[in-house]
Motif scaffolding. Structure first.
Motif, PDB file in Angstrom:
ATOM      1  N   PRO A 280       1.395   2.337   8.873  1.00  0.00           N
ATOM      2  CA  PRO A 280       0.158   3.122   8.804  1.00  0.00           C
ATOM      3  C   PRO A 280      -0.905   2.511   9.713  1.00  0.00           C
ATOM      4  O   PRO A 280      -0.937   1.284   9.914  1.00  0.00           O
ATOM      5  CB  PRO A 280      -0.244   3.002   7.327  1.00  0.00           C
ATOM      6  N   ILE A 345      -1.923   7.554   3.158  1.00  0.00           N
ATOM      7  CA  ILE A 345      -0.925   8.583   3.459  1.00  0.00           C
ATOM      8  C   ILE A 345      -0.893   9.571   2.295  1.00  0.00           C
ATOM      9  O   ILE A 345      -0.153   9.380   1.316  1.00  0.00           O
ATOM     10  CB  ILE A 345       0.459   7.964   3.713  1.00  0.00           C
ATOM     11  N   LYS A 346      -1.692  10.601   2.390  1.00  0.00           N
ATOM     12  CA  LYS A 346      -1.850  11.540   1.280  1.00  0.00           C
ATOM     13  C   LYS A 346      -0.561  12.269   0.954  1.00  0.00           C
ATOM     14  O   LYS A 346      -0.229  12.508  -0.219  1.00  0.00           O
ATOM     15  CB  LYS A 346      -2.946  12.557   1.634  1.00  0.00           C
ATOM     16  N   GLU A 347       0.214  12.627   2.001  1.00  0.00           N
ATOM     17  CA  GLU A 347       1.428  13.412   1.775  1.00  0.00           C
ATOM     18  C   GLU A 347       2.517  12.635   1.045  1.00  0.00           C
ATOM     19  O   GLU A 347       3.497  13.223   0.576  1.00  0.00           O
ATOM     20  CB  GLU A 347       1.971  13.972   3.095  1.00  0.00           C
ATOM     21  N   ALA A 348       2.360  11.319   0.944  1.00  0.00           N
ATOM     22  CA  ALA A 348       3.337  10.536   0.171  1.00  0.00           C
ATOM     23  C   ALA A 348       3.261  10.881  -1.309  1.00  0.00           C
ATOM     24  O   ALA A 348       4.211  10.645  -2.065  1.00  0.00           O
ATOM     25  CB  ALA A 348       3.102   9.044   0.382  1.00  0.00           C
ATOM     26  N   SER A 352       6.643   5.916  -3.190  1.00  0.00           N
ATOM     27  CA  SER A 352       7.023   4.941  -2.169  1.00  0.00           C
ATOM     28  C   SER A 352       8.488   4.586  -2.363  1.00  0.00           C
ATOM     29  O   SER A 352       9.064   4.800  -3.443  1.00  0.00           O
ATOM     30  CB  SER A 352       6.163   3.673  -2.268  1.00  0.00           C
ATOM     31  N   LEU A 415       6.726   4.250   3.101  1.00  0.00           N
ATOM     32  CA  LEU A 415       6.252   5.568   2.690  1.00  0.00           C
ATOM     33  C   LEU A 415       6.862   6.637   3.582  1.00  0.00           C
ATOM     34  O   LEU A 415       7.156   6.387   4.759  1.00  0.00           O
ATOM     35  CB  LEU A 415       4.725   5.648   2.798  1.00  0.00           C
ATOM     36  N   ARG A 416       7.022   7.829   3.018  1.00  0.00           N
ATOM     37  CA  ARG A 416       7.450   8.977   3.805  1.00  0.00           C
ATOM     38  C   ARG A 416       6.213   9.776   4.211  1.00  0.00           C
ATOM     39  O   ARG A 416       5.442  10.214   3.365  1.00  0.00           O
ATOM     40  CB  ARG A 416       8.405   9.844   2.989  1.00  0.00           C
ATOM     41  N   SER A 417       6.028   9.922   5.512  1.00  0.00           N
ATOM     42  CA  SER A 417       4.852  10.622   6.025  1.00  0.00           C
ATOM     43  C   SER A 417       5.283  11.749   6.954  1.00  0.00           C
ATOM     44  O   SER A 417       6.468  11.900   7.271  1.00  0.00           O
ATOM     45  CB  SER A 417       3.950   9.648   6.785  1.00  0.00           C
ATOM     46  N   ARG A 418       4.298  12.525   7.406  1.00  0.00           N
ATOM     47  CA  ARG A 418       4.605  13.590   8.374  1.00  0.00           C
ATOM     48  C   ARG A 418       5.141  13.010   9.673  1.00  0.00           C
ATOM     49  O   ARG A 418       5.879  13.674  10.402  1.00  0.00           O
ATOM     50  CB  ARG A 418       3.339  14.410   8.667  1.00  0.00           C
ATOM     51  N   ARG A 419       4.771  11.768   9.965  1.00  0.00           N
ATOM     52  CA  ARG A 419       5.232  11.118  11.203  1.00  0.00           C
ATOM     53  C   ARG A 419       6.594  10.455  11.034  1.00  0.00           C
ATOM     54  O   ARG A 419       7.116   9.870  11.981  1.00  0.00           O
ATOM     55  CB  ARG A 419       4.213  10.053  11.643  1.00  0.00           C
TER      56      ARG A 419
END
Length: 467
Positions: A280, A345-348, A352, A415-419
């Motif tokens: 991040p 990371i809001k979309e997470a 985690s 974390l899983r993010s949009r990226r």
């Protein structure tokens, strides 16, 4: 056809007998909710006999006893996927053997699985009970109990003394479940493993006769290996002790340098970027005049404020607004605390990943879900943990991060993010007990196996029990 009067009435736990496998008694959990019966087995090795598929395996038939071992052989009748209580499917060997209970005997199917994380060494499922057994779940040992003297007599010839490697577990609390599991796993494999409080170790730096001692003057120079699990607040002294072991030629599962580097959170983040490992967006500044721009660097609020010296998964605060972020940063700086800010990371969605990497392999992966109203999971504030599947990219990143720090054992948080996956932290002393209870694997045994591999040690298997 059996009538109700002909059936055996059993309690929730019973002593079962498996004579064809050479197991004189094993305490079984009676579970009508499980379709197939299961037996604790490890060192499972398939082989061929007379053109048929067979399997050899070893069993610890007694709870909380890894010095008693029976080696068995049986013909394989199937290999099928069985779901554990955690919901994870595992491909298991299936054998057929004789079960004796309450003076009766019949043939049953049993799957072989490592049940180290389970309380009972055997599970008796409804397929084996069908037409023969009725269950009274409020009772136990309705078919007869065994006292300690009888059990010792039955297993007298199957209990061995430790004769393997001399291993030291360097930690602070012998009662921690993870430390207990490592000690159990070492004993299970026949090693002489001992707990040593890192604070009670002291060293002698001398060109002629360097030494390392434990309280009371015990000399530790003759250990074959050490497994360090050092508390964050003991990193400096703990690494000095581990380095002394390494200087004496004693193998350390994680090296002092690797542990030291993994504890420096800022170093790790900078290092991961040089390795092409995504993290991040993170900001660091010393001057209070740069607070506003620092917050802007990480895309504004909400944002995370992290103490650099905080222990794993602690010292992290969510600032939901810009004003809250500025107040937190000012407050921490007034305490002379080193900190960094990091994008949230809001979309997470409060989830985690924790991956356990041992000897450059991901041996388990779980997903942590934060409790309602929290932004991340934590043992002290609740949350859920469950086994999960990971992508090839997530697996590759975890291995790359651990390998780049030269760690043999590490927990990796991401974390899983949009990226895509973003790496958060690598810890050199990951907890094992909560992971084992979720994935149902002998993770502590993986640590011991790595020590054996690095030292080229192989244990001779016992001869199978003749029947």
């Amino acid at each position: 056809m059996s009538t109700k009067q002909d059936k055996i009435i059993v309690g929730s736990e019973e002593w079962c007998y498996l004579p064809q496998l050479g197991i004189p008694a094993v305490k079984a959990r009676v579970d009508s909710g499980a379709r197939t019966s299961s037996l604790h087995a490890f060192n499972i090795r398939p082989f061929s006999r007379g053109g048929q598929r067979w399997v050899s395996f070893e069993v610890h038939p007694l709870q909380k006893n890894r010095r008693t071992i029976i080696r068995c052989e049986a013909e394989v009748i199937d290999r099928r996927v069985v779901k554990s209580s955690s919901g994870i499917g595992e491909k298991r060997y299936v054998v057929r053997t004789e079960l004796q209970l309450n003076g009766q005997s019949w043939s049953v199917e049993i799957t072989l699985s490592n049940r180290d994380s389970m309380g009972y060494r055997m599970l008796l499922g409804r397929q084996a009970m069908n037409t023969r057994i009725l269950v009274d779940p409020a009772s136990s040992f309705l078919c007869g109990a065994l006292d300690k003297a009888r059990i010792e007599t039955l297993y007298r010839d199957h209990t061995r003394e430790s004769s393997g490697l001399k291993i030291g577990l360097l930690a602070s609390n012998p009662e921690l479940p993870s430390n207990q599991r490592i000690l159990e796993a070492g004993e299970e494999r026949g090693h002489r493993i001992r707990f040593y409080d890192i604070r009670q170790c002291y060293i002698k730096l001398d060109a002629e006769q360097p030494e390392i001692h434990y309280r009371g003057g015990q000399l530790l120079n003759k250990l074959d290996a050490v497994i360090p699990r050092i508390r964050p607040d003991l990193t400096y002294y703990g690494c000095a002790v581990v380095r002394q072991f390494e200087n004496l030629g004693i193998f350390s599962l994680n090296s002092a340098n690797a542990i030291s580097h993994s504890r420096d959170k800022l170093f790790c983040l900078q290092h991961f970027l040089t390795q092409g490992i995504p993290i991040p967006t993170t900001g660091l500044a010393d001057s209070p005049l740069e607070t506003e721009e620092l917050i802007e660097m990480v895309n504004g609020a909400p944002l995370l404020v992290k103490l650099l010296e905080g222990p794993e998964r602690r010292g992290v605060v969510l600032a939901e607004s810009r004003n809250a972020g500025e107040s937190l940063i000012t407050a921490f700086r007034s305490l002379q605390a080193n900190l960094l800010v990091q994008e949230f990371i809001k979309e997470a969605d409060g989830k985690s990943l924790r991956l356990l990497v041992v000897d450059n392999k991901v041996v388990c992966a779980v997903e942590r879900q934060a409790a309602p109203g929290q932004f991340r999971s934590n043992k002290t504030i609740g949350g859920a943990i469950s086994a999960t599947r990971i992508s090839a990219e997530e697996r590759k990143l975890a291995i790359k991060a651990v390998k780049s720090l030269d760690l043999k054992v590490a927990g990796v948080d991401m974390l899983r993010s949009r990226r895509g996956p973003l790496l958060i932290e690598v810890t050199s002393s990951p907890a094992l007990d909560d992971l084992e209870s979720v994935v149902g694997k002998d993770l502590a045994g993986n640590l011991i196996s790595t020590v054996e591999k690095k030292l080229g040690w192989k244990r001779k298997l016992a001869s199978p029990v003749s029947t």
